[in-house]
Design a protein around this motif. Structure first.
Motif, PDB file in Angstrom:
ATOM      1  N   MET A  27      21.053  36.757  28.366  1.00 17.24           N
ATOM      2  CA  MET A  27      21.329  37.998  29.079  1.00 17.24           C
ATOM      3  C   MET A  27      22.788  38.124  29.493  1.00 17.24           C
ATOM      4  O   MET A  27      23.148  39.060  30.197  1.00 17.24           O
ATOM      5  N   ARG A  28      23.623  37.197  29.032  1.00 16.71           N
ATOM      6  CA  ARG A  28      25.044  37.286  29.363  1.00 16.71           C
ATOM      7  C   ARG A  28      25.604  38.610  28.849  1.00 16.71           C
ATOM      8  O   ARG A  28      25.408  38.956  27.676  1.00 16.71           O
ATOM      9  N   PRO A  29      26.300  39.372  29.685  1.00 19.39           N
ATOM     10  CA  PRO A  29      26.851  40.665  29.241  1.00 19.39           C
ATOM     11  C   PRO A  29      27.783  40.509  28.042  1.00 19.39           C
ATOM     12  O   PRO A  29      28.530  39.540  27.937  1.00 19.39           O
ATOM     13  N   LEU A  32      31.885  45.069  29.368  1.00 24.22           N
ATOM     14  CA  LEU A  32      32.055  45.296  30.809  1.00 24.22           C
ATOM     15  C   LEU A  32      30.980  46.217  31.363  1.00 24.22           C
ATOM     16  O   LEU A  32      30.602  46.110  32.531  1.00 24.22           O
ATOM     17  N   ASP A  33      30.476  47.115  30.527  1.00 26.31           N
ATOM     18  CA  ASP A  33      29.444  48.052  30.998  1.00 26.31           C
ATOM     19  C   ASP A  33      28.136  47.341  31.324  1.00 26.31           C
ATOM     20  O   ASP A  33      27.302  47.885  32.053  1.00 26.31           O
ATOM     21  N   GLU A  34      27.931  46.146  30.784  1.00 24.27           N
ATOM     22  CA  GLU A  34      26.703  45.408  31.052  1.00 24.27           C
ATOM     23  C   GLU A  34      26.843  44.447  32.233  1.00 24.27           C
ATOM     24  O   GLU A  34      25.873  43.818  32.637  1.00 24.27           O
ATOM     25  N   VAL A  35      28.039  44.337  32.785  1.00 24.94           N
ATOM     26  CA  VAL A  35      28.268  43.423  33.907  1.00 24.94           C
ATOM     27  C   VAL A  35      27.526  43.931  35.138  1.00 24.94           C
ATOM     28  O   VAL A  35      27.555  45.126  35.460  1.00 24.94           O
ATOM     29  N   VAL A  36      26.873  43.030  35.832  1.00 21.68           N
ATOM     30  CA  VAL A  36      26.100  43.374  37.027  1.00 21.68           C
ATOM     31  C   VAL A  36      26.999  43.298  38.250  1.00 21.68           C
ATOM     32  O   VAL A  36      27.748  42.337  38.433  1.00 21.68           O
ATOM     33  N   GLY A  74      29.263  35.829  38.484  1.00 21.74           N
ATOM     34  CA  GLY A  74      29.730  36.333  37.196  1.00 21.74           C
ATOM     35  C   GLY A  74      31.162  36.039  36.823  1.00 21.74           C
ATOM     36  O   GLY A  74      31.728  36.723  35.970  1.00 21.74           O
ATOM     37  N   LYS A  75      31.766  35.001  37.409  1.00 25.05           N
ATOM     38  CA  LYS A  75      33.159  34.692  37.065  1.00 25.05           C
ATOM     39  C   LYS A  75      33.271  34.230  35.609  1.00 25.05           C
ATOM     40  O   LYS A  75      34.132  34.700  34.861  1.00 25.05           O
ATOM     41  N   VAL A  81      33.454  38.015  28.641  1.00 25.81           N
ATOM     42  CA  VAL A  81      33.511  39.416  28.208  1.00 25.81           C
ATOM     43  C   VAL A  81      34.938  39.802  27.826  1.00 25.81           C
ATOM     44  O   VAL A  81      35.158  40.503  26.830  1.00 25.81           O
ATOM     45  N   VAL A  82      35.913  39.332  28.603  1.00 29.93           N
ATOM     46  CA  VAL A  82      37.310  39.627  28.276  1.00 29.93           C
ATOM     47  C   VAL A  82      37.672  39.065  26.911  1.00 29.93           C
ATOM     48  O   VAL A  82      38.325  39.730  26.097  1.00 29.93           O
ATOM     49  N   SER A  83      37.238  37.838  26.636  1.00 27.44           N
ATOM     50  CA  SER A  83      37.557  37.234  25.333  1.00 27.44           C
ATOM     51  C   SER A  83      36.893  37.994  24.197  1.00 27.44           C
ATOM     52  O   SER A  83      37.497  38.202  23.132  1.00 27.44           O
TER      53      SER A  83
END
Length: 451
Positions: A27-29, A32-36, A74-75, A81-83
């Protein structure tokens, strides 16, 4: 072998056999739109959006990012996600196990990757606050020369734990704790999405509420507990994850505690009344209920600080400093370790001698003020530092206490309407017994009585 090959292989395995990975990983985003949570960081045009080239303005200019916040919010996910969003290699190190040697190896690999096949690297360094100054210094050349995009995570204040040269070259992002609403949405997605549990089980409200209490704001903990409970339900051929199944799975009884309802206030009240009554065991019971229910440790610490003044006061002058120190420690370390600090403070306050004399004193003084017993400040106590004050009689006749024996001058301090009123009536309990003796002697000297 390059670290990114391991990452690529792991991702390939996950795509071919999603069930082989833990639910929290599945479930890892991916965007960015999937970040909780973290709505303050995800707004259009925000530095984080610009860092991945999402929106106006292009990528942000910082060559490194520092993520500051409590565990489980979520760090690591944001770094991943950035990568992915920037199509860069993702290499992860932990400051607990890695040293300068490992950092240099990653940096050398990043330089080879850029020169060999034009692939830039995101280096995610977890718990950077555990690195010494010399170890953090070793990161500077890579950051300055943009050999890597450094994303460092810390649970401690970076202004105290990260060296200034690195901090000045970094985009500092403060992450906020996840709310129950955030975690609820994440678990619902995990239940429904194919990469999650694919609708195999449902989750009623009471079981979800218990999972939220267990999670304590930690997304990984929430998904891990949900996966374990779902597995247990499916093993029993049940299509619903019941509260009983959750309790069995996580080996923890459901706490009768509603953080937003009457139970919240009832249990908090019982904690304080148990401390007031010096029943240390009952106090620890209610403290445990609040902790197990996922109560904010800062709320508990605030109640303990109030109790220190309201119910202990000068019977133990060390009670308030101890409670304040506990609150500061709790704010810095968070759960689960904060439970030890709260226990320490609760036991000390419950066993301290009790006095509500300070509480009664201010309540009585406030009552008189509300009833109009204020009166003008006596002339000799008024400010006499401005030109013309003497002509008005201000500060005239004031006796400087340090100029008289014992440093207590016989003069009137209170306004006429309350002159002679006694608000503070000390007890004979604990250290306040000393104050009881002192206050009587002081009052006699103020009236010109006694030697």
């Amino acid at each position: 072998m390059e670290p990114d090959l391991f990452t690529a292989a792991a991702e390939e395995r996950q795509e071919k056999d999603p069930a082989s990975s833990p639910l929290a990983v599945r479930m890892r985003p991916r965007t960015l739109d999937e970040v909780v949570g973290q709505r303050h960081l995800l707004k259009p045009g925000s530095p984080l959006r610009r860092l991945v080239g999402d929106g106006d303005g292009g990528p942000a200019g910082a060559s490194s990012v520092i993520l500051w916040g409590p565990p489980g919010i979520g760090k690591t996910t944001l770094a991943y996600v950035v990568s992915k969003a920037t199509n860069k290699r993702f290499v992860e190190l932990s400051a607990i196990t890695a040293g300068v040697k490992e950092v240099r190896a990653v940096i050398d690999g990043a330089r080879r990757a850029v020169g060999g096949y034009g692939k830039e690297t995101v280096l995610f360094l977890d718990e950077i606050h555990r690195f010494s100054k010399a170890q953090q210094d070793s990161l500077l050349p890579a950051v300055e020369n943009r050999w890597v995009t450094l994303i460092a995570a810390t649970t401690e204040n970076p202004y105290f734990s990260v060296i200034s040269p690195l901090l000045s070259r970094s985009l500092l992002l403060t992450l906020e704790p996840l709310t129950d609403e955030d975690l609820s949405g994440l678990m619902r997605r995990a239940l429904e999405e194919e990469r999650g549990l694919g609708g195999a089980v449902t989750l009623p409200e009471d079981a979800e509420a218990h999972l939220l209490r267990i999670a304590g704001g930690d997304a990984r903990r929430a998904l891990t507990a949900l996966e374990a409970a779902a597995g247990a339900a499916l093993a029993k051929q049940e299509a619903e994850i019941t509260l009983e199944t959750v309790e069995e799975t996580v080996d923890r009884a459901a706490v009768k505690y509603d953080r937003d309802g009457d139970q919240h206030y009832d249990v908090a009240s019982a904690l304080i009344k148990s401390i007031r009554g010096s029943d240390v065991d009952a106090a620890l019971h209610y403290l445990a209920r609040m902790i197990e229910a996922g109560e904010d440790p800062r709320f508990i610490a605030r109640r303990l600080m109030i109790s220190a003044s309201e119910d202990i006061g000068l019977a133990d002058p060390n009670a308030l400093p101890l409670a304040v120190a506990a609150a500061q420690a709790v704010a810095m370390i968070g759960f689960p370790e904060a439970a030890l600090t709260l226990s320490h403070a609760t036991i000390a306050l419950a066993l301290a001698p009790k006095s509500n004399a300070a509480t009664n004193a201010i309540f009585a003084a406030q009552a008189d003020v509300r009833n109009g017993l204020a009166g003008p400040v006596p002339q000799h106590l008024r400010d006499g530092h401005y030109k013309g004050a003497a002509k008005l009689g201000h500060a005239q006749g004031y006796v400087y206490p340090h100029d008289v024996p014992g440093a207590i001058a016989s003069q009137q301090y209170a306004p006429d309407p309350v002159h002679g009123k006694r608000y503070y009536e000390p007890t004979r309990y604990g250290a306040e017994a000393r104050y009881a003796d002192v206050v009587e002697k002081v009052r006699e000297r103020l009236k010109g009585e006694g030697g």
